[in-house]
Design a protein around this motif. Structure first.
Motif, PDB file in Angstrom:
ATOM      1  N   ILE A   1      -0.965 -38.163  26.633  1.00  0.00           N
ATOM      2  CA  ILE A   1      -1.330 -37.353  27.800  1.00  0.00           C
ATOM      3  C   ILE A   1      -0.598 -36.015  27.774  1.00  0.00           C
ATOM      4  O   ILE A   1      -1.173 -34.967  28.082  1.00  0.00           O
ATOM      5  CB  ILE A   1      -1.013 -38.130  29.096  1.00  0.00           C
ATOM      6  N   ARG A   2       0.662 -36.032  27.373  1.00  0.00           N
ATOM      7  CA  ARG A   2       1.418 -34.779  27.270  1.00  0.00           C
ATOM      8  C   ARG A   2       0.830 -33.887  26.183  1.00  0.00           C
ATOM      9  O   ARG A   2       0.700 -32.667  26.376  1.00  0.00           O
ATOM     10  CB  ARG A   2       2.881 -35.087  26.965  1.00  0.00           C
ATOM     11  N   THR A   3       0.458 -34.455  25.046  1.00  0.00           N
ATOM     12  CA  THR A   3      -0.116 -33.655  23.957  1.00  0.00           C
ATOM     13  C   THR A   3      -1.382 -32.951  24.421  1.00  0.00           C
ATOM     14  O   THR A   3      -1.627 -31.787  24.087  1.00  0.00           O
ATOM     15  CB  THR A   3      -0.423 -34.546  22.748  1.00  0.00           C
ATOM     16  N   ALA A   4      -2.209 -33.664  25.207  1.00  0.00           N
ATOM     17  CA  ALA A   4      -3.461 -33.085  25.705  1.00  0.00           C
ATOM     18  C   ALA A   4      -3.245 -32.253  26.958  1.00  0.00           C
ATOM     19  O   ALA A   4      -4.228 -31.791  27.549  1.00  0.00           O
ATOM     20  CB  ALA A   4      -4.465 -34.202  25.986  1.00  0.00           C
ATOM     21  N   SER A   5      -1.984 -32.073  27.372  1.00  0.00           N
ATOM     22  CA  SER A   5      -1.637 -31.292  28.565  1.00  0.00           C
ATOM     23  C   SER A   5      -2.418 -31.780  29.785  1.00  0.00           C
ATOM     24  O   SER A   5      -2.953 -30.988  30.564  1.00  0.00           O
ATOM     25  CB  SER A   5      -1.928 -29.801  28.330  1.00  0.00           C
ATOM     26  N   ALA A   6      -2.447 -33.121  29.933  1.00  0.00           N
ATOM     27  CA  ALA A   6      -3.198 -33.732  31.030  1.00  0.00           C
ATOM     28  C   ALA A   6      -2.284 -34.337  32.080  1.00  0.00           C
ATOM     29  O   ALA A   6      -2.701 -35.189  32.856  1.00  0.00           O
ATOM     30  CB  ALA A   6      -4.137 -34.806  30.473  1.00  0.00           C
ATOM     31  N   GLU A   7      -1.018 -33.878  32.110  1.00  0.00           N
ATOM     32  CA  GLU A   7      -0.096 -34.434  33.105  1.00  0.00           C
ATOM     33  C   GLU A   7      -0.561 -34.157  34.521  1.00  0.00           C
ATOM     34  O   GLU A   7      -0.379 -34.983  35.423  1.00  0.00           O
ATOM     35  CB  GLU A   7       1.316 -33.853  32.917  1.00  0.00           C
ATOM     36  N   ASP A   8      -1.172 -32.973  34.742  1.00  0.00           N
ATOM     37  CA  ASP A   8      -1.626 -32.639  36.088  1.00  0.00           C
ATOM     38  C   ASP A   8      -2.742 -33.564  36.560  1.00  0.00           C
ATOM     39  O   ASP A   8      -2.854 -33.874  37.753  1.00  0.00           O
ATOM     40  CB  ASP A   8      -2.106 -31.197  36.133  1.00  0.00           C
ATOM     41  N   VAL A   9      -3.574 -34.044  35.622  1.00  0.00           N
ATOM     42  CA  VAL A   9      -4.638 -34.986  35.969  1.00  0.00           C
ATOM     43  C   VAL A   9      -4.028 -36.299  36.450  1.00  0.00           C
ATOM     44  O   VAL A   9      -4.459 -36.873  37.459  1.00  0.00           O
ATOM     45  CB  VAL A   9      -5.565 -35.236  34.764  1.00  0.00           C
ATOM     46  N   LEU A  10      -2.999 -36.748  35.739  1.00  0.00           N
ATOM     47  CA  LEU A  10      -2.353 -38.011  36.093  1.00  0.00           C
ATOM     48  C   LEU A  10      -1.631 -37.913  37.427  1.00  0.00           C
ATOM     49  O   LEU A  10      -1.694 -38.823  38.258  1.00  0.00           O
ATOM     50  CB  LEU A  10      -1.383 -38.412  34.982  1.00  0.00           C
ATOM     51  N   VAL A  11      -0.969 -36.796  37.670  1.00  0.00           N
ATOM     52  CA  VAL A  11      -0.209 -36.614  38.908  1.00  0.00           C
ATOM     53  C   VAL A  11      -1.142 -36.580  40.114  1.00  0.00           C
ATOM     54  O   VAL A  11      -0.803 -37.083  41.198  1.00  0.00           O
ATOM     55  CB  VAL A  11       0.624 -35.318  38.835  1.00  0.00           C
ATOM     56  N   ALA A  12      -2.335 -36.048  39.939  1.00  0.00           N
ATOM     57  CA  ALA A  12      -3.275 -35.923  41.063  1.00  0.00           C
ATOM     58  C   ALA A  12      -3.901 -37.251  41.457  1.00  0.00           C
ATOM     59  O   ALA A  12      -4.504 -37.346  42.530  1.00  0.00           O
ATOM     60  CB  ALA A  12      -4.376 -34.926  40.699  1.00  0.00           C
ATOM     61  N   LEU A  13      -3.754 -38.278  40.635  1.00  0.00           N
ATOM     62  CA  LEU A  13      -4.349 -39.578  40.926  1.00  0.00           C
ATOM     63  C   LEU A  13      -3.368 -40.435  41.715  1.00  0.00           C
ATOM     64  O   LEU A  13      -2.199 -40.556  41.336  1.00  0.00           O
ATOM     65  CB  LEU A  13      -4.750 -40.286  39.631  1.00  0.00           C
ATOM     66  N   ALA A  14      -3.854 -41.058  42.767  1.00  0.00           N
ATOM     67  CA  ALA A  14      -2.975 -41.836  43.656  1.00  0.00           C
ATOM     68  C   ALA A  14      -2.320 -43.006  42.940  1.00  0.00           C
ATOM     69  O   ALA A  14      -1.140 -43.289  43.145  1.00  0.00           O
ATOM     70  CB  ALA A  14      -3.782 -42.330  44.858  1.00  0.00           C
TER      71      ALA A  14
END
Length: 578
Positions: free
Chosen positions: A440-453
């Motif tokens: 997830i970090r490699t794909a810079s998708a941390e913000d997607v994960l944080v936004a999910l409850a």
């Protein structure tokens, strides 16, 4: 019945709908036999009730014999209990037969779709395949369900005809001749019904395809203001489906009315003849009551037979749609004598001259954007004519499963499915929490994960429609990274993200895939500046290879492709520099 195994009778026959239905029936022969057995017992027990009533009237009531009346009453009670128990078991087997037939059809379509892969959408629209699961499997299941009652109807008819012949030859012949005549009268309606049902099924499939296209492209439609145009088109298509349904309903209503009228007329005829014989003294009061009971009872098996014929027509229509899918052949087939691909090696395409060296991050830039899809198909062996080699072994000489295990192609058409995000990203559940977070970090998708409850345990909606285009693209990249193949082929993996996010992905991708081969098909300067080697393809052939900055300096066509400048703009820029 809950634990009955689903027998596998082999490969479904794709030559005709009737053969497919027989294949389904063979796969559940045990439950079909059980349903038919209890169906026969259930309906045959009802066939004896009029005879018992007639005997009770003649030998008990008319003869004023209390013992006989009690005996026949007990017999009637016993036959009623037997009928109830047989009816319960028949219904249980009927439900089991329905579910097994429907589930088997789902299995066939799902496995065939997986086997066809990219071949399927080239020949059938999405809505056509969806319609098989939405309506056709119900028709096939209903046909298997009604077969138990159909078997009981045939046996019950034979039992009643035998009893009537033994009591009155004339009435027995009326039954034996009248029933086939009634069925013959229904025959002319079956062919046009089958034809109209097929037309309706075609219209429904086209409407489902249109609906799928509209839903998939809803955001684009809103962006270009095309909602009204497509809503009008959908309205026209839905009206055609409605008209097709009305045409089916017209002849279906006539058939349903005939199923009531003809048996009713037959009952009146049998009762009338029986009453005539009773007035002449040829039949007793009990026999007349029995004959009336037989005539009334015969409505049930007669309607069951016509229902079976009707469902058979629907089943043949549904089977034809299943055959359309089953009869397709994948464009890529496994060789007779497959060889094993090596664990690693260079990926070489002789057609274009592309060589992705083992363990490097390689970018391919094409002067013509449509070449990306063609190259990706060849590198992943989605093209039967491909002579691509991996570690010196041609992909065509290996099985598809072996190729898919070694080489993974992730393109812009990759979809997200329903389920938890964790399952979506790691379907096999083989990765640890740390590996998931690293991808997830490699794909810079941390913000997607944080936004999910619920984080990784959050539910993903169908096709990931709750995510933006850039979020979906990054989650698809996460899934590809977690698969960890020997060769990862990425087609435009950052086309929907902003420049800052793209730069982070470019920096982290090299580190995450260190020591393994990665091929990126893109013209993005941010990615090209961070790869080990850039291969430039024009007119389907490699014309240059090297570092991004070197190619910018020495290859004008490459520079125009990457910077998206026209020849005039490039000449003007060079003139200013001079």
């Amino acid at each position: 019945m809950r634990n009955l195994p689903l027998a596998d009778p082999g490969t479904p026959d794709d030559r005709s709908p009737a053969r497919y239905l027989l294949w389904v029936a063979r796969g559940q022969a045990r439950t079909l036999a059980g349903g038919m057995s209890f169906g026969i017992l259930w309906m045959a027990s009802q066939a004896f009730i009029p005879a018992i009533l007639g005997k009770a009237i003649d030998e008990g009531v008319a003869a004023k014999d209390g013992d006989k009346l009690l005996q026949w009453t007990a017999a009637l009670c016993a036959i009623g209990v037997l009928q109830a128990l047989a009816g319960i078991m028949r219904h249980r087997f009927a439900v089991t037969n329905w579910l097994m037939a429907a589930y088997r059809t789902v299995q066939v379509i799902t496995r065939k779709s997986a086997d066809l892969g990219a071949t399927l959408p080239k020949h059938l629209a999405t809505g056509e395949v969806v319609s098989v699961g939405a309506s056709d499997l119900a028709s096939i299941g209903t046909l298997m369900e009604v077969s138990a009652r159909f078997a009981g109807a045939i046996v019950a008819f034979a039992v009643v005809a035998t009893i009537l012949l033994s009591t009155s030859t004339v009435l027995g012949l009326v039954v034996l001749i009248g029933v086939p005549v009634m069925l013959f009268c229904l025959g002319p309606m079956l062919r046009p019904l089958h034809r109209r049902q097929s037309a309706q099924r075609e219209a429904v499939g086209e409407l489902n395809s249109l609906g799928s296209d509209i839903v998939a492209g809803l955001r684009v439609l809103r962006g270009i203001g095309g909602e009204d145009s497509f809503s009008q088109r959908y309205r026209r298509e839905s009206q055609e489906v409605r008209h097709a349904g009305v045409r089916v309903a017209r002849i279906q209503s006539v058939l349903d009315a005939a199923q009531v009228l003809l048996p009713g007329t037959f009952v009146v005829l049998v009762v009338g003849i029986g009453a005539h014989f009773a007035l002449r003294g040829d039949l007793s009061a009990g026999s007349l009551v029995a004959f009336y009971g037989y005539a009334t009872f015969l409505v049930l098996p007669l309607r069951t037979v016509t229902e079976f014929v009707n469902q058979l027509m629907r089943g043949l229509v549904a089977g034809a749609r299943v055959i359309r899918v089953v009869s397709l052949r994948p464009e890529i087939t496994d060789p007779a004598n497959a060889v094993q691909l090596p664990v690693r090696g260079d990926l070489v395409d002789p057609v274009s001259g592309v060589r992705a060296r083992d363990g490097l991050l390689t970018a391919i830039v094409a002067a013509e954007p449509d070449v990306y899809g063609v190259l990706a198909d060849r590198l992943g062996r989605y093209d039967e004519g491909s002579e691509v080699r991996f570690g010196g072994v041609t992909l065509a000489s290996a099985t598809r499963a072996d190729v898919r295990q070694r080489i993974l192609v992730s393109d812009a058409g990759s979809q997200l499915f329903t389920g938890t995000l964790r399952t979506e990203l790691d379907p096999a559940g083989r990765r640890t929490e740390e590996q998931l977070l690293a991808a997830i970090r490699t794909a810079s998708a941390e913000d997607v994960l944080v936004a999910l409850a619920d984080g990784l345990d959050s539910e993903v909606e169908e096709k990931g429609r709750s995510f933006s285009g850039g979020q979906r693209q990054r989650l698809v990249l996460v899934r590809a990274l977690l698969a960890d193949p020997a060769v990862l082929v990425l087609v435009e993996p950052t086309s929907a993200v902003d420049a800052h996010t793209e730069a982070r992905i470019a920096d982290r991708l090299r580190e995450h895939r260190a020591g393994r081969s990665t091929v990126v098909l893109t013209a993005s300067p941010l990615l090209l500046d961070r790869v080990d080697e850039v291969i430039f393809v024009a007119a389907g052939r490699v014309v240059a290879a090297g570092k991004h900055r070197d190619l910018l300096a020495h290859e004008p066509q490459y520079r125009r492709t990457v910077t998206r400048q026209t020849e005039e703009e490039q000449e003007l820029t060079e003139g200013v520099r001079r």
